[in-house]
Design a protein around this motif. Structure first.
Motif, PDB file in Angstrom:
ATOM      1  N   SER A  19      93.406  -4.841  43.377  1.00 37.87           N
ATOM      2  CA  SER A  19      94.169  -3.848  44.151  1.00 37.87           C
ATOM      3  C   SER A  19      95.639  -4.262  44.268  1.00 37.87           C
ATOM      4  O   SER A  19      96.510  -3.420  44.431  1.00 37.87           O
ATOM      5  N   LEU A  68      89.190   3.203  45.711  1.00 38.30           N
ATOM      6  CA  LEU A  68      89.029   2.516  46.996  1.00 38.30           C
ATOM      7  C   LEU A  68      88.173   3.293  47.987  1.00 38.30           C
ATOM      8  O   LEU A  68      87.472   2.699  48.793  1.00 38.30           O
ATOM      9  N   PHE A 110      93.548  -4.020  50.334  1.00 35.87           N
ATOM     10  CA  PHE A 110      93.325  -2.579  50.111  1.00 35.87           C
ATOM     11  C   PHE A 110      94.324  -1.764  50.937  1.00 35.87           C
ATOM     12  O   PHE A 110      94.940  -0.815  50.443  1.00 35.87           O
TER      13      PHE A 110
END
Length: 1627
Positions: free
Chosen positions: A151, A162, A192
């Protein structure tokens, strides 16, 4: 190249990937990467297979291979086939998850491969990872870590996945029980969140612009609940921090209502983390994100958290910041950012909080509050605008803090406030005062000291900061000009701001100059309005006082004067012109001076002159009277600075001179006398000087005031003194009297001459004479000084009018009593020098003293000064007395001695005749030969001064006998060699002056210059040299001058004194007496010749007891007479003296050299004896059988010793030069015969005598060369340390070679006779003598001079004969000599070609050759000879010689290797054009190339030479050019680049020989030398790297790969590195 070869090499590299050496490991990795870039699929397949076939490989090894896969994939992903990508993903996934345990290095390396592949193939990667990221099953740690890293590295590829990943991950969170899993999930959520925020911030670049924050809100909120409610409370600190970081990042993605709901719990929880963790940066960063998110969405509940937030943030901002530890700096900045965010939303509460915290006196808290305040002032300007007055009021408390750390922060805040308009407000002046106050700080440490605590803020650093701040406020904040001008003037006068004067003046100069230039009205100061400012008079006093002490208070003099000039019209309208004219020159003086170089007395006069001329220009009595009154009031300011206070009294005196109001003058004098602190000597002197200056204009008033003061209660020991002298109840009456006495003296000195004479007896002496009986030291000193000043005043007056000073003798008696009362063994007070100065001032006055009175005066003064201990002597401290510091003591001694000299001159001035001179000199005479250096120095210095004075003042009206000349010269001349340099220098001055006095008495005119006497001055420099020989030579030269100018009748007196001088207390002077006596007798004592035999006998007996060298030498001179009559007897006696010679015998030999005829006869006798006598005998050792020792024979050794001593005499030069060849040859052969020979035993002790037998011959030879004036020969031999080499057996040959070399170069014409004399020794039975002569002749052949002198045939024949000498060393030297002909006489080489080649060839085959020395000489010699032999003489032997050389190329002896390679190079010109020779060159080319990295630099140099000269034979233009341009001796060679280029040309020009070359190179894989093995690996590597596909068949790749694989196991890491590097070329 076959695939199997690449595979074989890759396999070897994979095996070596875990080498124990980090450099090898790194090179293996690089080579694998190189191969991987060329054949990505194949190398990746090999790596995969290797890992699959070795499942039990150690982790570190697996990691290196996985890292290599990652590197190849990262840079060549475009070229890797899709099937290979799929298999790599599968491998990496398997490696990453095979072990359920977390093994970070291994699994991280596998994870990195996934991330690298994921940058291009995100879908395939996600397919593989998500297969291991299944709902309901807790995934592997590194699966989650990989997702997190993906990520980061591929934001746009990952964000679309995600939502699904978060959906799968949420249920897993509750399954995570282990801390490491919680950590990795938290870390992933943080990554994330950051990726989503980045994606949303750059939607214009994103593949899917429809993504919104609320897409993730619900999942993020759900995850937030678990992390916040469960994991944030973990005991594991690392986990807590990661959770906190994640929570901070997640806040921005949460729905506003959800965040609002969480804030009351979230902020306290994050704040509580500070206590649980040491690392605060992450917590502060998270907190900042939470605050930022809350502020952005307009949170209402944030305010409820404000109190707790501010308290914790304040604790954080107050924590010390370590600038060497970046996290603490980052934390500090994050916390300040939090304050900024809160200030924008809650300005009132925040400012109130910070200001309340300022009241806390804790240092850290205060520093934190100040840091926040400064940050807020600078960063939230608009918010702070309404808070200015409140902040101004609150800053006062920290300003009163005693801590320098806090003060430093306060200064930073004030600086920020100044730039934002705070200082103009009411109360701003306090901030200015604070800055000025700290510009005045004293130093914390003495010069050179350093603080022990690095965090400490010293006064010096704080002061510098304030200086800079004040300058900054003056120069950069324009609106402050009217705040600072003229208010800064206030700080100039209070004493507490003294140290700030320099920065204050500089700021005021800038402000004033600007206002004056711009003609601003505010430049003119209205002192009636500015009530706080000092008056113009006080300002002028202060600035002129600063100027008087210009280097005090950080150099405040120049700035004070410059400011005074700027202020001029503000001080008084009449000052501008005069200051514009007089101040700049004063500034120039200061610019060119330092505190040490400034003449303080002269400077004081310049400042007082400026004051006087200023007051005259002002011409305003009222203004001047006020100046005097304010100056008197200002005195107390300098109570702790007495030098300054003393000067201020003089300032007042000068001011009162210009003051015409008598009442004011009287009042100020009264004030000065009553308020003064009479206990201090400096202040007393200052008062007296001031009162004296006043008397210049107001004599009557001053005397009246002094009389009135003398009768006041100040002199009565009663309580009333306390009221009169205010609070000076510790003042002693004697001290007040001392002041008064001094005042009278200075009044006499300064008063107008026409008025003072009448007042001296009735007013002045009358007032002070009643104190003559005092025992008080202070009063004594004042009385002496005052009497001296009175005498000086009278002397000035009597120049204009006659005056009989009736009290003169009375005053001198009083003065002498004062001196007699002083302790004779110490100098602690200035009584002596003051008394003598006073007596000197009294002496010229009428009536004159009687002879007895002068005698007593001289006796007392001379003895009391000369007997003092030396200046460096430290007296013992008594109870009541303080010891003087060294500087004070030095000054006291200097003044005392100077005063004595002036007194002596004053006495001599009264009777400038020889008798008058004698009457003074008799008091000094006995001190001249004192045992104490300091007493002699004082006596001779005093004599020099009185003689110079006598000469300067001498007037000869008729011819007079200078009857004491001889006696004085006899006393003074031996002092020319006194051990004390100052005595020597002064003594020659005395002689020079005495001789000029004699010339004047002989009738010569005043301006007559006598060349001989003047030459004494040039001798003076030589006396500075402590070398005895220089001193005695100088004494002799001095005597020659004296003997020219000495009248005959003075001769006996002088001689008598000199004989007396032989027993002087100083041995140097005994010697000087003998030198002077001898020189005098030589020049003037011809009539004493008949007594020589008797004198010799007496001196011979005395010599046994005399140790002084000069006297012994003088005795030695007489021995020459005996030797000229009985040479053989003297010679035999001396030769039979026991060895080693004692000093008497040595001196006698030395003396024999003084007569050339005697010396020549002795030298001839010695040469004749040394040729026929055995140099040594072989004696068997008593302990070990069969071992013999060479022991020197007595007579030849004694003769050599005697010859050495004789040659030491410079007079032996003529005979030594006339017999030079015979003597040189004799001593050189003698030296050869005595190397390694022991000294004979002493007859009495039976022990060997302490003589270095060869050393004696070497010393004699060395002296001979000096006598022959072969300076260049001597110089070269000394530079080469040849003498040491000649004396020792192991270096003797080298020494002889050096001797022959310098003789050939610098003494060529002498060689024929030397060679002739040496030749017979070549057939000598003594091997050592044959070696010496062969070595000498061998080196001579190295020089062309032997051909020029027609010696070549003789020398060559001798060398050819020596080729068959039984001694190995002689044979070696003969071969060397034959080779040397090529250097010395190359044109003769072909004449002797046959003999030379035969000798060299047999030399290379020599079997009886330990250490291969003959072989080495033969090869070296042949190398040299080949350069000049004709081709016809060598043609047929080239290949034969080449074959003989080849085995030596790999010899382990460096010199042999070097010589053989060099010889090979020299053979090349004879083989050019011969195919067979070209083949031979190619045969050894690889060897030469690899020895370019030989560990021996000489071998490398030989290789370069051989390859340069062989280059044309190789048969390739490119290689020839390359060799000749790159292989220079003085250029460094980049071996790698060179071999790389060379292999390209070999491939291009000799493709058919590649097989031969690579086989030859591989033979060196087993070389002795690791450098050569490494070079061979490089050679192969570059050959492979540059080889086109079509030539691959020429190389046996299997052998190469096996060979390199073997080198990868080499013990030397450098070889392994090069092998790995070579493997990188298999592509």
């Amino acid at each position: 190249m076959e695939e199997t070869d690449v595979e074989q090499v890759t396999l070897a590299l994979l095996d070596a990937a875990n080498d124990k050496d980090s450099e090898v490991q790194e090179q293996v990795r690089k080579s694998m990467l190189t191969l991987g870039k060329q054949h990505p699929d194949r190398v990746l397949a090999m790596c995969q297979d290797y890992l699959l076939k070795h499942p039990k490989l150690v982790v570190s090894h697996r990691v290196v291979i996985l890292q290599t896969i990652e590197l190849i994939v990262s840079c060549k992903i475009e070229e890797v086939s899709f099937p290979r990508i799929k298999s790599i993903i599968s491998l990496a996934s398997d490696e990453m998850t095979r072990s359920k345990e977390v093994i970070p290095d291994w699994q991280q390396a596998a994870s990195n491969i996934m991330v690298a592949v994921g940058n291009k193939h995100i879908n395939d990667i996600m397919e593989e990872i998500l297969s291991k990221f299944q709902p309901g099953v807790l995934p592997h740690f590194f699966v989650v870590q990989t997702l997190a890293n993906l990520s980061d590295s591929n934001v746009y590829g990952m964000v679309p996945f995600l939502n699904a990943i978060l959906g799968t991950m949420l249920p897993m969170l509750s399954m995570a029980k282990q801390d490491n899993m919680k950590w990795v999930f938290s870390s992933a959520l943080c990554h994330f969140s950051d990726s989503i925020l980045e994606y949303l911030a750059n939607l214009d670049k994103a593949p899917d612009p429809t993504v919104r924050k609320d897409t993730f809100s619900s999942e993020i909120c759900a995850a937030f609940d678990i992390l916040f409610n469960n994991w944030l409370q973990s005991r594991e600190s690392k986990l807590r921090l990661t959770v906190a970081e994640a929570v901070g990042s997640m806040c921005h993605l949460m729905a506003s209502d959800k965040l609002e709901e969480q804030i009351p719990k979230l902020i306290p929880s994050i704040l509580s983390l500070y206590k649980k963790n040491n690392e605060h940066y992450i917590i502060s960063k998270s907190l900042c994100q939470v605050i930022d998110a809350s502020v952005n969405m307009g949170s209402r509940v944030l305010e409820t958290q404000l109190d707790s937030l501010l308290i914790v943030l304040h604790q954080q901002v107050s924590a010390p910041v370590d600038y060497n530890n970046p996290p603490t700096v980052k934390n500090h900045n994050e916390v300040l950012r939090c304050f900024s965010l809160l200030a924008n939303s809650f300005p009132d509460r925040l400012v109130l909080f910070v200001l309340q915290k300022l009241e806390n006196s804790n240092e850290r808290n205060r520093m934190g509050s100040l840091a926040v305040l400064r940050h807020l002032i600078n960063s939230t300007t608009s918010t702070m605008e309404t808070k200015k007055l409140l902040i101004l009021a609150s800053i006062r408390q920290p300003m009163a803090d005693q801590s320098n750390k806090v003060k430093k922060r306060v200064v930073q805040v004030i600086s920020a406030m100044a730039h934002h308009g705070y200082l103009e407000l009411d109360g701003g002046e306090l901030l200015v005062r604070f800055i000025v106050q700290h510009c005045a700080l004293p130093d914390t440490y003495q010069r050179g000291q350093r603080p022990t605590d690095p965090e400490e803020v010293t006064n010096e650093s704080l002061r510098t900061m304030c200086d800079n701040t004040l300058n900054l406020l003056t120069t950069t904040v324009g609106r402050l000009a009217d705040v600072l001008w003229p208010k800064l003037l206030y700080y100039l006068t209070p004493v507490q701001f003294s140290n700030a004067t320099t920065p204050l003046c500089k700021s005021l100069i800038i402000l004033g100059s600007k206002k004056k230039t711009n003609m601003e009205p505010s430049f003119n100061i209205d002192f009636t309005q500015e009530v706080n400012l000092p008056s113009p008079q006080t300002l002028m006093i202060r600035l002129l006082m600063n100027a008087a002490f210009p280097f005090n208070s950080r150099g405040h003099g120049a700035p004070s004067l410059s400011l005074l000039q700027i202020l001029s019209i503000n001080i008084h309208s009449n000052t501008e012109v005069i200051w514009g004219k007089e101040i700049p020159p004063l500034l120039s003086v200061l610019e060119e001076s330092t505190a040490e170089s400034l003449d303080k007395k002269h400077w004081d006069e310049m400042v007082l002159k400026l004051l006087s001329s200023t007051l005259a220009a002002i011409d305003d009595d009222k203004w001047v009277c006020q100046l005097a009154a304010e100056a008197t009031r200002y005195l107390s300011t300098y109570n702790n600075a007495l030098e300054e206070k003393s000067f201020l009294y003089r300032f007042i005196g000068v001011t009162l001179q210009q003051c015409f109001n008598k009442e004011v003058v009287k009042k100020q004098l009264q004030e000065v006398l009553l308020t003064a602190r009479h206990t201090d000597a400096i202040e007393r002197e200052g008062i007296a000087m001031g009162v004296g200056l006043c008397a210049n204009s107001h004599l009557e008033g001053t005397l009246a005031k002094l009389e009135e003061f003398g009768k006041s209660d100040a002199f009565k020991k009663s309580p009333s003194i306390f009221s009169l002298l205010k609070e000076r109840n510790d003042v002693e009456v004697e001290k007040v009297k001392s002041t008064l006495i001094l005042c009278y003296g200075y009044v006499a000195l300064n008063a107008p001459p026409e008025k003072i004479l009448n007042r001296i007896d009735q007013d002045i002496l009358c007032s002070i004479s009643k104190h003559f009986n005092t025992k008080d030291l202070t009063m004594k000193l004042s009385l002496i000084q005052s009497v001296g000043l009175i005498a000086k005043a009278i002397r000035e007056c009597v120049k204009k009018q006659g005056y009989i000073f009736s009290r003169k003798q009375e005053l001198i008696t009083v003065m002498l009593d004062f001196i007699k009362a002083e302790p004779p063994d110490s100098l602690k007070t200035p009584v002596r020098h003051l008394v003598m100065t006073t007596c000197a001032n009294l002496l010229p006055l009428d009536p004159a003293l009687s002879e007895n009175e002068i005698f007593d005066l001289l006796k007392v003064c001379v003895s009391t000064v000369f007997c003092l201990p030396p200046e460096t002597h430290t007296p013992e401290k008594t109870k009541d007395e303080e010891i003087l510091d060294p500087k004070q003591r030095q000054a006291l001694y200097k003044d005392t001695l100077a005063a004595l000299q002036e007194l002596l001159k004053s006495i001599l001035a009264k009777d400038p005749t020889p008798d008058g001179l004698q009457s003074v000199f008799k008091h000094i005479e006995s001190w001249l030969s004192s045992a104490q250096d300091h007493e002699r120095e004082r006596a001779v210095t005093a004599t020099a001064h009185i003689l110079a004075f006598y000469l300067d003042n001498l007037t000869v009206k008729n011819i007079v006998s200078f009857h004491n000349l001889g006696a004085m010269l006899g006393r003074l001349s031996p002092r020319c060699s006194d051990p004390h340099p100052a005595v020597r220098s002064a003594a020659i001055d005395c002689i020079y002056t005495l001789l000029y006095i004699q010339l004047r008495y002989e009738g010569f005119s005043l301006d007559y210059k006598d060349e001989a006497v003047d030459s004494l001055l040039s001798l003076k420099d030589r006396l500075e040299n402590p070398d005895h020989s220089v001193l005695y030579k100088t004494c002799s030269d001095v005597t020659k001058v004296m003997s020219k100018r000495l009248p005959q009748q003075q001769l006996s007196t002088l001689a008598f004194m000199l004989l007396e001088g032989l027993v002087d207390s100083q041995t140097n002077c005994c010697r000087a007496s003998s030198v002077i006596l001898n020189t005098l007798l030589k020049n003037r004592g011809g009539g004493l010749q008949d007594l020589v035999p008797e004198i010799l006998e007496v001196l011979h007996v005395r010599l046994l007891g005399i140790t002084e060298e000069q006297v012994r030498v003088a005795v030695g001179q007489t021995v020459l007479i005996l030797a000229s009559q009985h040479l053989q007897a003297v010679f035999n006696t001396l030769v039979n003296q026991p060895l080693p010679y004692d000093s008497w015998t040595s001196e006698m030999w030395l003396a024999l050299g003084a007569d050339p005829i005697v010396a020549k006869q002795i030298i001839e006798m010695v040469i004749e004896k040394l040729v026929i006598m055995a140099p040594y005998v072989d004696k068997k050792g008593s302990m070990i059988r069969g071992v013999t020792t060479k022991v020197a024979t007595n007579q030849p050794l004694a003769m050599t010793c005697g010859l050495k001593e004789l040659l030491l005499n410079g007079q032996s030069q003529e005979p030594a030069v006339s017999l030079f060849p015979q003597l040189f040859s004799c001593l050189t052969v003698r030296l050869g015969a005595t190397v390694g020979v022991s000294a004979p035993k002493d007859v009495n002790t039976k022990h060997a005598i302490s003589i270095h037998v060869a050393g004696v011959a070497a010393d004699a030879l060395r002296i001979l060369l000096a006598r022959a004036q072969l300076d260049e020969v001597m110089k070269r031999l000394d530079q080469d340390n040849a003498w040491d080499a000649l004396k020792e057996p192991n270096t003797h040959i080298t020494g002889v070679t050096l001797l022959a070399r310098v003789m050939a170069k610098h003494a060529g014409p002498r060689l024929p006779t030397i060679v002739e004399c040496m030749c017979p020794s070549l057939n000598n039975i003594y091997e050592c003598q044959r070696i010496t002569v062969t070595a000498f002749f061998s080196e001579l052949l190295n020089h062309h001079v032997v051909t020029e002198l027609m010696l070549i045939d003789v020398l060559m024949n001798n060398m050819m004969e020596r080729i068959s000498d039984p001694c190995c060393s002689v044979r070696m030297l003969a071969v060397r000599g034959l080779g040397n002909i090529a250097v010395g006489s190359p044109e003769k080489v072909n004449k002797y070609a046959k003999e030379l080649l035969a000798a060299m060839s047999s030399g290379m085959e020599e079997r009886d050759d330990p250490g291969k020395l003959i072989t080495l000489e033969a090869m070296s010699g042949l190398s040299k000879v080949l350069l000049y032999l004709d081709k016809k003489n060598v043609h047929l032997l080239v290949v034969y010689i080449f074959m003989k050389i080849k085995p030596f190329l790999e010899s382990e002896i460096d010199e042999i290797r070097c010589a053989s390679i060099h010889l090979m190079g020299n053979l090349s010109k004879f083989g050019s054009g011969e195919p067979v020779f070209k083949d031979q060159i190619h045969n050894v080319l690889v060897s030469l190339l690899l020895h370019l990295v030989d560990p021996n630099p000489h071998v490398v140099k030989a290789c370069k030479y051989a390859m340069r000269v062989c280059a044309p034979v190789v048969g390739s233009e490119q290689i020839t050019t390359m060799f000749q341009s790159h292989l220079h001796d003085d250029k460094s060679l980049h071996y790698g680049e060179f071999i790389n280029d060379l292999t390209k040309y070999l491939i291009q020009d000799f493709p058919s020989m590649l097989n031969f070359y690579h086989i030859s190179v591989m033979q060196f894989f087993k070389s002795h030398w690791s450098e050569v093995r490494a070079g061979a690996a490089m050679f192969i590597g570059f050959l492979l790297g540059n080889l086109p596909e079509e030539h691959l068949s020429h190389l046996n790749m299997g052998s190469i790969s096996k060979g390199l694989a073997m080198l990868l196991q080499d013990p030397d890491p450098v070889v392994r590195v090069k092998a790995a590097e070579a493997m990188g070329h298999f592509h």
